[in-house]
Design a protein around this motif. Structure first.
Motif, PDB file in Angstrom:
ATOM      1  N   GLU A  20      38.109   5.349 -49.405  1.00  0.00           N
ATOM      2  CA  GLU A  20      37.986   6.766 -49.739  1.00  0.00           C
ATOM      3  C   GLU A  20      37.981   6.980 -51.234  1.00  0.00           C
ATOM      4  OE1 GLU A  20      40.445  10.899 -49.195  1.00  0.00           O
ATOM      5  OE2 GLU A  20      40.689   9.268 -47.779  1.00  0.00           O
ATOM      6  N   GLU A  21      38.773   6.185 -51.965  1.00  0.00           N
ATOM      7  CA  GLU A  21      38.859   6.374 -53.399  1.00  0.00           C
ATOM      8  C   GLU A  21      38.673   5.040 -54.085  1.00  0.00           C
ATOM      9  OE1 GLU A  21      42.167   7.831 -56.593  1.00  0.00           O
ATOM     10  OE2 GLU A  21      42.016   8.868 -54.703  1.00  0.00           O
ATOM     11  N   ILE A  76      37.980  14.215 -56.855  1.00  0.00           N
ATOM     12  CA  ILE A  76      37.284  13.807 -58.077  1.00  0.00           C
ATOM     13  C   ILE A  76      37.197  12.288 -58.155  1.00  0.00           C
ATOM     14  CG2 ILE A  76      37.476  13.737 -60.593  1.00  0.00           C
ATOM     15  CD1 ILE A  76      38.727  16.563 -60.402  1.00  0.00           C
ATOM     16  N   ARG A  77      38.307  11.621 -57.892  1.00  0.00           N
ATOM     17  CA  ARG A  77      38.328  10.163 -57.975  1.00  0.00           C
ATOM     18  C   ARG A  77      37.471   9.512 -56.889  1.00  0.00           C
ATOM     19  NH1 ARG A  77      39.990   6.771 -61.722  1.00  0.00           N
ATOM     20  NH2 ARG A  77      41.033   5.447 -60.195  1.00  0.00           N
ATOM     21  N   ALA A  78      37.349  10.172 -55.746  1.00  0.00           N
ATOM     22  CA  ALA A  78      36.520   9.623 -54.675  1.00  0.00           C
ATOM     23  C   ALA A  78      35.044   9.639 -55.073  1.00  0.00           C
ATOM     24  CB  ALA A  78      36.735  10.410 -53.385  1.00  0.00           C
ATOM     25  N   ARG A  79      34.626  10.686 -55.767  1.00  0.00           N
ATOM     26  CA  ARG A  79      33.219  10.808 -56.169  1.00  0.00           C
ATOM     27  C   ARG A  79      32.942  10.154 -57.516  1.00  0.00           C
ATOM     28  NH1 ARG A  79      29.792  14.545 -53.967  1.00  0.00           N
ATOM     29  NH2 ARG A  79      28.974  15.010 -56.045  1.00  0.00           N
ATOM     30  N   ASP A  80      33.950  10.051 -58.341  1.00  0.00           N
ATOM     31  CA  ASP A  80      33.811   9.447 -59.665  1.00  0.00           C
ATOM     32  C   ASP A  80      34.972   8.469 -59.863  1.00  0.00           C
ATOM     33  OD1 ASP A  80      33.386   8.767 -62.264  1.00  0.00           O
ATOM     34  OD2 ASP A  80      33.642  10.780 -63.106  1.00  0.00           O
ATOM     35  N   SER A 107      40.478  23.959 -50.209  1.00  0.00           N
ATOM     36  CA  SER A 107      39.903  24.552 -51.424  1.00  0.00           C
ATOM     37  C   SER A 107      40.048  23.603 -52.609  1.00  0.00           C
ATOM     38  CB  SER A 107      40.563  25.896 -51.727  1.00  0.00           C
ATOM     39  OG  SER A 107      41.951  25.744 -51.976  1.00  0.00           O
ATOM     40  N   GLY A 108      41.164  22.894 -52.704  1.00  0.00           N
ATOM     41  CA  GLY A 108      41.322  21.918 -53.778  1.00  0.00           C
ATOM     42  C   GLY A 108      40.316  20.793 -53.665  1.00  0.00           C
ATOM     43  N   ARG A 109      40.112  20.323 -52.462  1.00  0.00           N
ATOM     44  CA  ARG A 109      39.144  19.244 -52.254  1.00  0.00           C
ATOM     45  C   ARG A 109      37.730  19.692 -52.606  1.00  0.00           C
ATOM     46  NH1 ARG A 109      39.377  16.825 -46.473  1.00  0.00           N
ATOM     47  NH2 ARG A 109      38.486  18.848 -45.935  1.00  0.00           N
ATOM     48  N   LEU A 110      37.366  20.905 -52.179  1.00  0.00           N
ATOM     49  CA  LEU A 110      36.027  21.414 -52.474  1.00  0.00           C
ATOM     50  C   LEU A 110      35.845  21.633 -53.976  1.00  0.00           C
ATOM     51  CD1 LEU A 110      33.306  22.508 -51.475  1.00  0.00           C
ATOM     52  CD2 LEU A 110      34.359  24.761 -51.333  1.00  0.00           C
ATOM     53  N   ALA A 111      36.858  22.191 -54.632  1.00  0.00           N
ATOM     54  CA  ALA A 111      36.767  22.397 -56.071  1.00  0.00           C
ATOM     55  C   ALA A 111      36.572  21.072 -56.788  1.00  0.00           C
ATOM     56  CB  ALA A 111      38.017  23.109 -56.582  1.00  0.00           C
ATOM     57  N   GLY A 112      37.298  20.033 -56.365  1.00  0.00           N
ATOM     58  CA  GLY A 112      37.134  18.716 -56.969  1.00  0.00           C
ATOM     59  C   GLY A 112      35.729  18.170 -56.789  1.00  0.00           C
ATOM     60  N   GLU A 113      35.169  18.359 -55.606  1.00  0.00           N
ATOM     61  CA  GLU A 113      33.796  17.911 -55.364  1.00  0.00           C
ATOM     62  C   GLU A 113      32.814  18.657 -56.260  1.00  0.00           C
ATOM     63  OE1 GLU A 113      33.038  18.395 -51.237  1.00  0.00           O
ATOM     64  OE2 GLU A 113      34.255  16.701 -50.612  1.00  0.00           O
ATOM     65  N   MET A 134      33.431  20.062 -59.087  1.00  0.00           N
ATOM     66  CA  MET A 134      33.628  19.681 -60.491  1.00  0.00           C
ATOM     67  C   MET A 134      32.848  18.423 -60.834  1.00  0.00           C
ATOM     68  SD  MET A 134      37.718  20.512 -60.833  1.00  0.00           S
ATOM     69  CE  MET A 134      37.915  20.186 -62.590  1.00  0.00           C
ATOM     70  N   THR A 135      32.505  17.628 -59.828  1.00  0.00           N
ATOM     71  CA  THR A 135      31.707  16.421 -60.042  1.00  0.00           C
ATOM     72  C   THR A 135      30.243  16.636 -59.673  1.00  0.00           C
ATOM     73  OG1 THR A 135      32.311  15.600 -57.838  1.00  0.00           O
ATOM     74  CG2 THR A 135      33.672  14.900 -59.686  1.00  0.00           C
ATOM     75  N   GLY A 136      29.856  17.910 -59.463  1.00  0.00           N
ATOM     76  CA  GLY A 136      28.446  18.227 -59.264  1.00  0.00           C
ATOM     77  C   GLY A 136      27.983  18.404 -57.842  1.00  0.00           C
ATOM     78  N   ALA A 137      28.888  18.605 -56.887  1.00  0.00           N
ATOM     79  CA  ALA A 137      28.472  18.726 -55.484  1.00  0.00           C
ATOM     80  C   ALA A 137      27.779  20.057 -55.194  1.00  0.00           C
ATOM     81  CB  ALA A 137      29.681  18.566 -54.564  1.00  0.00           C
TER      82      ALA A 137
END
Length: 652
Positions: free
Chosen positions: A137-138, A191-195, A502-508, A510-513
């Motif tokens: 996952e990360e 964020i760490r999962a996507r970056d 909401s935190g998970r979506l915001a993190g995604e 923030m990385t361009g999702a």
């Protein structure tokens, strides 16, 4: 060539005669062991010219020389291999010291992987000196010889030109998360999962790493461990033990090391508060005047518990005897108070007040403690539940040992003879030792003014778009976000599941999702291990409701639900993919039987313009995806009894 021929002429007769001797002597019993005689009698030689004895000796010497030469060669070869092996071992053994010397200028601390759940399965704490492998996952690419790069305590280097500069807070971070709650942690994981190489800095005014809040008013109070306030470990309703912290301290890197972290990581800057935000300059100012710039920023400041004005105006003596319950320190403080006073009064009949009333009521049966709960509504959770169910819940709280005072409006509070006197507007007087004010949450929007961000006048919180953005590089999540729900309109939600999603979506994002918020978050409340409910959508007792109930069984309790699912936090945030998988039951339900005073389990539908906008599952668990789909469809239903069949409440 001539020399070879000469030698061959001399050796050929000798070889033929030796062969003959061997063939004859092999029949002799004394030579069955295969030993070659050192002296061969002449009588046994059948062929060979005269003078063969000298040639025999020459042959023996030649064979002996060959054996000696082979032995010397083998000895030298083995000795050389042994030396090369020892040199290789010495070279391998010297690697850690060479690598440590090469990294003296910049210490790198690997980040352990994130473990599934925010929500809620028990997570074993990793050994503090081990660098775990990256999780799917990360992902986090391991450095060479990762086992050598165990987390190290950094110290101030001695002064001198040859030493590296003293470590200090980073002046810039790619990802800045303001607030150390559930929403920030969910965003950091996302964020760490996507970056995987991302550097994330969490700034929080609390002194502890991110943790989950629900157990503070639920399971922690039912722990048998006398040191629970120190360990903050508890047994879930299913009996499994876990910590309230999402990850142990070893998961995070020091904020001072964030700049030099090759593989990135998540750092928590605790005990600091952001007091100013410069949106144009992309930087913040801390309460010690430290400035940190950022590329992307998340505001997840949550909220602060409200207090009654009559208590605030009552003076310092009353405030010292009042708890505003929200954080770990509040739990520790109230736990200590409950063991040293004779009476505690909880003001508030909502989720938090009712949970604390049941928890303290259970404790009152073990010690001489009076627990009082008062609220302005007619019944417990009167703003959420329909009146008949609110009355039933009130009786349930009373059975837990709580003295309930409904329709109580506080007029004044004074401290007299080391006791608090609560004067109600109808003339009633309540004497108590301590007050717990559980009257709601005020979203923390202190940064709105300096940042120029819009605050919603109706619901409070920062107004954000469908992607949870307040500005092009600023996002808001959790309790502080006022978002637009495409099905139910603009809302602000103060529950664990919403903070996670909401935190998970915001993190995604923030990385361009660039994903919109569509998830219908749920929330739950437990009145101890035997009665609980899960809710979704708008659940307001002022709306028309339709309830369908059935007789409960032993498996229809929060305890049984967590034993079956294996989780302690009943949230759909980790199983979002099932949100559209509602399937109707193939079995027909019997006709609804509404018993006057018995509400074992059931479904309550909240209607607005004949459309279901909210659902409460009363002692019905693991059916939230079905409720979510009903609200998402937004259709009118002629017979809600038929809709209730989807939840299989009549199945044993």
């Amino acid at each position: 060539m001539l020399k070879c021929r000469t030698v061959w002429k001399k050796l050929a007769p000798l070889a033929r005669s030796s062969s003959t001797v061997c063939r004859q002597n092999v029949r002799r019993p004394g030579l069955n062991s295969g030993r070659i005689p050192t002296c061969v009698p002449a009588a046994h030689m059948s062929t060979g010219p005269a003078g063969g004895g000298r040639e025999n000796q020459l042959y023996v010497l030649l064979v002996a020389a060959t054996c000696v030469g082979g032995g010397v060669y083998a000895y030298l070869t083995v000795k050389g291999d042994s030396q090369r092996y020892q040199d290789r071992i010495d070279e391998i053994s010297s690697r850690p010291s060479k690598q440590a010397a090469g990294q003296a200028a910049a210490l790198i601390q690997l980040e352990p992987p994130a473990v599934e759940a925010i929500e809620t399965a028990a997570v074993p704490e990793p050994e503090p000196q081990a660098a775990p492998a990256p999780s799917p996952e990360e992902p986090s690419p391991p450095a060479p010889d990762a086992e050598v790069l165990a987390p190290v305590e950094t110290t101030e280097p001695p002064p001198g030109d040859s030493s590296p500069a003293s470590l200090k807070l980073p002046s810039h971070t790619p990802y800045l998360l303001i607030g150390g709650g559930t929403a920030s942690f969910a965003a950091a994981r996302s964020i760490r999962a996507r970056d995987p190489g991302a550097k994330v800095l969490i700034v929080t005014d609390e002194l502890v790493p991110p943790y989950m809040r629900p157990p503070l008013s639920k399971e922690l109070w039912f722990s048998d461990d006398p040191s629970v306030t120190e360990t903050l470990r508890f047994k879930q309703w299913n009996g499994k033990e876990r910590s309230i912290y999402f990850q142990p301290p070893s998961f995070y890197i020091n904020a001072e090391e964030l700049d030099g972290a090759e593989n990135g990581g998540v750092a928590v800057l605790s005990g600091r508060k952001v007091v100013h935000m410069d949106v144009r300059g992309n930087k913040i100012t801390l309460d010690d005047d430290t400035e940190i710039s950022y590329d992307k920023c998340l505001i997840a400041t949550g909220g602060a518990p409200r207090n009654l004005q009559v208590i605030e105006r009552a003076g310092e003596e009353v405030m010292k005897k009042t708890t505003l319950f929200r954080k770990v320190e509040d739990f520790k403080s109230l736990d200590k108070v409950s063991r040293n006073v004779k009476s505690i009064t909880i003001i508030g009949g909502g989720f938090l007040g009712s949970e604390l009333a049941c928890a303290l009521g259970r404790r009152s049966t073990e010690c001489d403690l009076e627990v009082i709960q008062m609220f302005p509504e007619k019944g417990n959770m009167g703003k959420v539940l329909p009146e008949y169910l609110s009355n039933w819940t009130t009786e349930k709280v009373k059975r837990e040992g709580v003295k309930v005072i409904p329709e109580a409006l506080v007029k004044s509070v004074v401290c007299k003879d080391d006791k608090l006197e609560i004067q109600l507007k109808d003339g009633r007087l309540v004497r108590t030792d301590h007050i717990v004010a559980a009257v709601g949450l005020e979203p923390n929007v202190d940064l709105a003014k300096s940042a120029g961000l819009e605050v919603d006048s109706d619901f409070g919180g920062f107004r954000v778009n469908a992607e949870l953005q307040a500005r092009s590089n600023i996002w808001v999540a959790g309790d502080a976000a006022c978002f637009y729900d495409i099905r139910l309109g603009r809302r602000r939600v103060e529950h664990h599941d919403h903070a996670v999603v909401s935190g998970r979506l915001a993190g995604e994002n923030m990385t361009g999702a660039n994903k919109p918020y569509w998830h219908q978050s749920m929330f739950w409340s437990d009145l101890g291990p035997d009665v609980g409910y899960e809710a979704i959508g708008i659940v307001d007792s002022s709306l028309p409701t339709v309830g369908v109930f059935a007789k409960a069984t032993a498996k229809d309790t929060p305890r049984a639900a967590t034993e079956k699912s294996g989780t302690g936090i009943r949230s759909e945030s980790e199983t979002e993919d099932t949100a559209t998988s509602a399937v109707a039951s193939s079995t027909s339900a019997p006709a609804m039987v509404q018993q006057k005073d018995e509400y074992g389990k059931g479904v309550i539908f909240y209607l607005r313009d004949k459309v279901v906008v909210g659902i409460i599952l009363w002692n019905v668990f693991n059916r939230m995806p079905i409720a979510r789909k009903i609200i998402k469809d937004g259709e009118e239903h002629a017979d809600l009894n038929e809709v209730a069949k989807l939840f299989n409440i009549h199945d044993d």
